[in-house]
Design an enzyme around this catalytic site. Sequence first.
Site, PDB file in Angstrom:
ATOM      1  N   ASP A 165      -4.388  -5.762  -8.503  1.00 47.68           N
ATOM      2  CA  ASP A 165      -4.622  -5.221  -7.164  1.00 47.68           C
ATOM      3  C   ASP A 165      -4.919  -3.733  -7.356  1.00 47.68           C
ATOM      4  OD1 ASP A 165      -4.846  -5.019  -4.432  1.00 47.68           O
ATOM      5  OD2 ASP A 165      -2.930  -5.978  -4.005  1.00 47.68           O
ATOM      6  N   HIS A 196       0.829  -1.202   0.000  1.00 50.43           N
ATOM      7  CA  HIS A 196       0.000   0.000   0.000  1.00 50.43           C
ATOM      8  C   HIS A 196       0.868   1.259   0.000  1.00 50.43           C
ATOM      9  CE1 HIS A 196      -2.945  -2.975   1.436  1.00 50.43           C
ATOM     10  NE2 HIS A 196      -3.852  -2.161   0.924  1.00 50.43           N
TER      11      HIS A 196
END
Length: 1005
Positions: free
Chosen positions: A331, A257
């Site tokens: 993703d 992230h």
Amino acid sequence: MHHSFLRIFIFFSLAIGVCNCASKKEVNAKPVVNTIDTIHEFKQNEIGKSTVSRKEKFPFLKDSDGESKWVDSIYGKMTLDEKLGQLFMISAYSNKDSVHFNMIDRMIRNYKIGGLIFFQGGPGRQARLTNRFQSKSKIPLFIAIDAEWGVSMRLDSTYRFPWNMTLGAIKDKELIRKVGTQMGKESKRLGINFNFAPVLDINTNPKNPIIGFRSFGEDKVNVTSSAIALMKGVQGENVFSTGKHFPGHGDTETDSHYSLPLVNFTKERLEQVELYPYRQMFDEGLVSVMVAHLNVPSLEPRDSYPSSISYNVVTGLLQKEMGFDGLIFTDALNMKAASNYRKPGEIDLEAFLAGNDMLLCAEDVPTAMEKLCVAYQDSLFSEERLAYSVKKILKFKYKAGLNHYKPINTANISADINPSENTALQYQLYENAITVLKNKETLLPIKSIEKTRIAYVKLGDDNNTSFVSTLKKYTEVTEIADANIDSLNVKLKNFDLVIVGFHKSDKAWKNHAFSETEIQWVNQLALQNKVILDVFTKPYSLSAIPDFSEIEGLIVSYQNSDIAQEVSAELIFGAIDAKGKLPVSISNDFKVNFGLPTEKLDRLGFTAPENVGMNPKILAKIDSIAQKAIDGKMTPGAQVLVARKGKVIYQKSFGYHSYDNVRKVQNSDVYDLASLTKILATLPNVMQAYDKGKVTLDTKLGVMLPVFANTDKKDIAFKELLSHYARFEAWIPFYKSTLDSNKIPMEKYYRKVPDEVFSKQVADSLYILKDYNDTIMKAIANSRLLPKKEYKYSDFTFLILKEYLEKINHKTLDVQAYENFYRFLGANNTLFNPLQKFVKTDIPPTEVDKYFRHQVLQGYVHDMAAAMEGGVAGHAGLFSNAMDVAKIMQMYLQKGHYGGHTYFSEKTFNEFNTCYFCAEGNRRALGFDKQQLPGTQGPTCGCVSASSFGHTGFTGTYAWADPETEIVYIFLSNRTYPDASAPNALSKNNIREDIQKVIQEAIIK
């Protein structure tokens, strides 16, 4: 600032359709994409070569005629904009405002996006928004969610299943399949088509900051079998599973992230470990894969090039080499591991060129669409390439039933996605997951509770209520706390065993580690005490403890949920045995797949009704019946408990101690049991005497007690005595002869202050002659016998039996009951004269006595004769709560066995549970009451078996057990408060019997 305004202008221009792909083609504009390093050739026939067997094995993957016609029909009518829009799945939130909702409306209307992935919000709000957004889309949208432990990962007011690492401790994979089924059902009910789970990452790195508990563990075989089970459950409900994070995020120390993680392994190692579960999952019918943002040099030679945009990874490895023909998601493209590498739009284009089908969470859809549009015009990808992904998307929309889309019915949605069977399954999961790592000298389960003084010490910063309250249901456990470790150890010196609970937040991504201080405390506690350490967090937390040699018992309970706490306490006391195995390695002593078995004892445990074949919805009707009694002032309050097959499935308290509605009834409160004393205190001791041959069924009363030797009662047989078939009167109001004309206790018999002569306490500030019991026994000996032999319930039987037991055992009844039964059973809340141990506020009052003791009776026995015997009588005087009463009744149900201890033989129980005079119209067994005979009134609903047994009590108490259904039912109340002479409305309204009827109806046939 200039660039910011320009960007905003472009975004809104695109949002209202200023630019479109058609206009670009007309002017033959030059490509705006100038950062793409390589253009890859697309050949559809090279993709999915090994998937024929997948389609044959799994019919839902086949291309049916109807599906192909629908897909071709839709695709043939689509504009280029609509085709490109299908590639995008954007983020949606049901907890945001109208600005967000309107923005999604525009994205659907102007950019024809293919799907939504929902994040935070609530189930009802999300369902309504899904209906809204679907209504605005020409082609139904895919709806997806990250639901690794159920939709509660994202949504409030929903059921949270255990984390994958907890499930990884379970060897019975059928249980994990059931989890998947429940996840699939809740997703389906919410209109969700894709669950972005299971996580297939093999977490071989304990320092992994983002996977960890989300992984099933470090053993590739266990991870794979667990993931397959979960997937089969989900996809069995026609909700698609997405394996992630390809090619494997388990051995990283970076959170994608925020930056790009490095996976620096050879291709051979990746094949052996990271890719293993994917190959197996493909063979089991996995529908989709999510590709992670990882730097994998052995697969992609370009430096720090994310796997999600690598043609070598997505097309070369996943599709060509591994033969995957399902849907491929990136993703989230707004994650820094991706967005740091390319600008918005550029990253989306590269992800598509790499071979991904759906672009997840694009930062800037208008810009990305523009980039794709220009790339298409400049032949950076072909119509064939576009058709391959778009038709695949449409194909799975058809398989999801979106070709016949129907809006979500939002009625009762919260109840539908939170079914009671989730709780039933949760019990099973923790019963199979909780893992024992140390059990020195078979400390677990704790057997000899009668001689083990137990303390509990809390570590960690989260709730421990369920753990402690459940521990205390088994025996006395004292909570000890101190801010100083030395002072704490001093306080613990009087205890034989210390249970240390480490409780950390059960919320994801919280800190679950021991602090340095807590590690020191564990070491100091273990050095000076016998310690069981129970950690309610992920097993990696134990890695910080350098030495376990001084810890006698070590348990990993994985999470700090209420059910985890409850089940872990059950394991400590043997109501369940340990089955779990470590999903990861902690140290050289505790490797992956390690876990010790423990012994299961026959103590009561706790579970959900479904797990013992009971319908919780029917069982819930008990609430309204009990409340009816409270509202109708039939009793101020009550406790109700139901157990089946050795498991408590219902335990609730209702109302207040009195009608002033000040003190609510708690499960731990102790009630005056009245005549339940007969079967809970006196009878078990009589059965032990019988079991030892001290008395037989034919032993005569004159032999048992000399006071009856020269009376007309001398030949009453033991069997007749216990069957209420001895021609005795029901009772004698012994107290009346001790009162003056004003109904005041006479000084001849009573004192307000105790001394050697007046030593037996009757009530507050009231003491009777210590030998007045002799007067009572003589009165019984001299009482008249009824003219004919017939059933007549009499308190005399148990007054006599108490005298007999004290004569042969040379101990008072209260001492015998404790020493022979209660201390072994862990019935530490069961006792005579409860004010010796409890404060008044823990004891509901029984009566406002205006005829004898002239006071509120709270903690003093209501029964007058029992009070005159100092509160200890054979027929009344016992106080307890529903949990303790259930233990004794369960011991009977198990025919003299409980907690690994034998109290009397099965033969003895069977003989005492026999009705010897049923033919004469007497339903009673030896001491036990039985179901009423046909055509007569009695104590039960008339719907229990003939082998069932129990007793009722004047104060509104009830205890019943049925060997055929294995049910124990307890009802305790103080219906005699404030006036014991008032009509028995509890009985007249059949409250206890109606509850028993509900219990019987709840049995699943």
